[in-house]
Design a protein around this motif. Sequence first.
Motif, PDB file in Angstrom:
ATOM      1  N   LEU A 295     -40.034 -32.428  90.099  1.00  0.00           N
ATOM      2  CA  LEU A 295     -39.379 -31.829  91.257  1.00  0.00           C
ATOM      3  C   LEU A 295     -38.083 -32.567  91.598  1.00  0.00           C
ATOM      4  CD1 LEU A 295     -39.320 -29.911  93.691  1.00  0.00           C
ATOM      5  CD2 LEU A 295     -40.797 -31.534  94.905  1.00  0.00           C
ATOM      6  N   PHE A 298     -35.399 -31.854  88.898  1.00  0.00           N
ATOM      7  CA  PHE A 298     -34.976 -30.452  89.001  1.00  0.00           C
ATOM      8  C   PHE A 298     -33.998 -30.242  90.149  1.00  0.00           C
ATOM      9  CE2 PHE A 298     -36.208 -26.611  91.501  1.00  0.00           C
ATOM     10  CZ  PHE A 298     -35.466 -25.683  90.789  1.00  0.00           C
ATOM     11  N   THR A 324     -38.645 -20.108  96.998  1.00  0.00           N
ATOM     12  CA  THR A 324     -39.616 -21.199  97.045  1.00  0.00           C
ATOM     13  C   THR A 324     -40.080 -21.436  98.475  1.00  0.00           C
ATOM     14  OG1 THR A 324     -38.597 -22.238  95.124  1.00  0.00           O
ATOM     15  CG2 THR A 324     -39.997 -23.628  96.493  1.00  0.00           C
ATOM     16  N   ALA A 355     -44.947 -23.574  87.134  1.00  0.00           N
ATOM     17  CA  ALA A 355     -43.682 -24.190  87.521  1.00  0.00           C
ATOM     18  C   ALA A 355     -42.849 -24.555  86.289  1.00  0.00           C
ATOM     19  CB  ALA A 355     -43.942 -25.432  88.375  1.00  0.00           C
ATOM     20  N   GLY A 358     -41.038 -21.641  84.946  1.00  0.00           N
ATOM     21  CA  GLY A 358     -39.856 -21.362  85.747  1.00  0.00           C
ATOM     22  C   GLY A 358     -38.671 -22.220  85.345  1.00  0.00           C
ATOM     23  N   LEU A 359     -38.907 -23.489  85.052  1.00  0.00           N
ATOM     24  CA  LEU A 359     -37.816 -24.381  84.653  1.00  0.00           C
ATOM     25  C   LEU A 359     -37.251 -23.993  83.287  1.00  0.00           C
ATOM     26  CD1 LEU A 359     -38.993 -27.915  85.828  1.00  0.00           C
ATOM     27  CD2 LEU A 359     -37.656 -26.188  87.046  1.00  0.00           C
ATOM     28  N   PHE A 382     -41.201 -21.165  89.674  1.00  0.00           N
ATOM     29  CA  PHE A 382     -41.330 -22.547  90.113  1.00  0.00           C
ATOM     30  C   PHE A 382     -41.975 -22.613  91.494  1.00  0.00           C
ATOM     31  CE2 PHE A 382     -39.780 -26.409  92.162  1.00  0.00           C
ATOM     32  CZ  PHE A 382     -40.103 -27.370  91.206  1.00  0.00           C
ATOM     33  N   CYS A 456     -38.078 -32.065  82.612  1.00  0.00           N
ATOM     34  CA  CYS A 456     -38.879 -31.794  83.817  1.00  0.00           C
ATOM     35  C   CYS A 456     -40.055 -30.878  83.504  1.00  0.00           C
ATOM     36  CB  CYS A 456     -37.990 -31.179  84.904  1.00  0.00           C
ATOM     37  SG  CYS A 456     -36.760 -32.317  85.585  1.00  0.00           S
ATOM     38  N   ALA A 457     -39.829 -29.874  82.650  1.00  0.00           N
ATOM     39  CA  ALA A 457     -40.931 -28.995  82.245  1.00  0.00           C
ATOM     40  C   ALA A 457     -42.003 -29.784  81.502  1.00  0.00           C
ATOM     41  CB  ALA A 457     -40.398 -27.857  81.380  1.00  0.00           C
ATOM     42  N   LEU A 460     -44.230 -31.613  83.952  1.00  0.00           N
ATOM     43  CA  LEU A 460     -45.188 -30.707  84.593  1.00  0.00           C
ATOM     44  C   LEU A 460     -46.352 -30.377  83.663  1.00  0.00           C
ATOM     45  CD1 LEU A 460     -42.646 -28.329  86.358  1.00  0.00           C
ATOM     46  CD2 LEU A 460     -44.314 -29.791  87.510  1.00  0.00           C
TER      47      LEU A 460
END
Length: 487
Positions: A295, A298, A324, A355, A358-359, A382, A456-457, A460
């Motif tokens: 998070l 991102f 969001t 999420a 989404g990234l 996300f 970042c993905a 997650l």
Amino acid sequence: MTDSAPALRLGTAHGRGTLLAAVLASGMVFLDSTVVNVALPRLGAELEATVAGLQWTVNGYLLMLAAFVLLGGALGDRFGRRRVFLLGVVWFTAASLLCGLAQGTEWLIAARFLQGAGGALLTPGSLSVLQASFHPDDRGRAIGAWSGLSGVSTALGPFIGGWLIDALSWRWIFFLNLPLAVLVVLAALRWVPESRDEATSRTRAAGRRRRFDVAGALLGALALAGVTYALIDAPARGFDSAPVLVAALLGVAGAVAFVLVERRRGDTAMLPTGLFGSQLFSVLNVFTVLVYAALGGFTFFLAVYLQNVVGWSALLTGVAMLPTTVLLLVGSARAGALSARIGPRLPLTVGPVVAAAGLVLLRGVGPDASYWRDVLPGVGLFGVGLTLVVAPLTASVLAAVDDRFAGVASGFNNAASRAGGLLAVAALPLLVGLSGTGYEQAGELTGAYRDAMLWCAGLLLAGAALAALLIHRPRRREPRGSGTVAA
């Protein structure tokens, strides 16, 4: 259990007033964790900041939150949760004023350090007040409402910040905290009951003094500061430079010393190591670091990318995150209720996967991007994923420990979330090759942004795997020994 707090009901005036104070106060802290990201291009240009200056503007705040939020929770448990909560609100507001008046990057960074220290006092207090004050039948709903509304403030920050930046100045994102703080103080004085840890009260009544764990707090700060400095400074100086090596060694040594000191101090420690007798508590906090690192990375990159590459205004950049906000507002309470029925494993597994998808979509956003076609689908996914995570995670962390550790447990979980964001903002520019004034160059920023979304993905997905394998429904029972918590 506490020795003085009444069992508030959510439907009463005192219950609603207590929830209002907690939500508004934590909302200020969470809002300031994200709103600055939208302002980075504007304040960077006005103050002539480098990428490192932007990183410290974000990380000075996160560092103090992560390092001293444990101390804030312990202070509340010992001296009174409402008292420390109010001290944090006043401190945070004064530092916000200094941020808004900053005349240079160094001034702003120093004020952000002070702001983070104030946030470290009020953040654990806002949650532990709810845990200690509400009747058990209403506690879950109160925490769910707090989680959802506080999460909304996190997502709403870029929207409000964008409007203020375009209409007035980036300085007003800090001045906004002044009227909010007045409402918090009035509500807390009128409705919030005082409470503290029973064991601490009995110790004081018997005339025995418990030493304050200053060493633990300072060692924790040293560990985070050393690692953060090394990661931020490495692009400019090189990994083999003396300042970077010394900072890294100090960070590692501080972390090792912190663990040893806390173990030796036992129940008088800022972080009683008996908490980690609960495997669930330990796993949930590792999960927290992974998810909040994603998070943090991102939000840091998206806000700068949309303004400096796509060419959007600060307000439009904030509007991009509005889905969001809506999803957290509508879905957090439902996600909390679902987790209470089926356990946290499924929401905490599915949420990060959604999420991450989404990234991956947002990675494809280009210079001529359409909001509806290119940005909304990724932001929407996300938001759905984040909604599935926030409330179940908060409730599960508190359910994994005994009530008398509410302050320190919420404090550590907040420290874990801030540390995740802190390390991501420090490490990602290094990992994707962004330094100096590269954030002002469209070509250089584009490549860095796309690589950052993949990192970042990945974080997650690692969190989702951890949840699937190791997270289960909390099973509460009395601790077997002093400082031991079982789940």
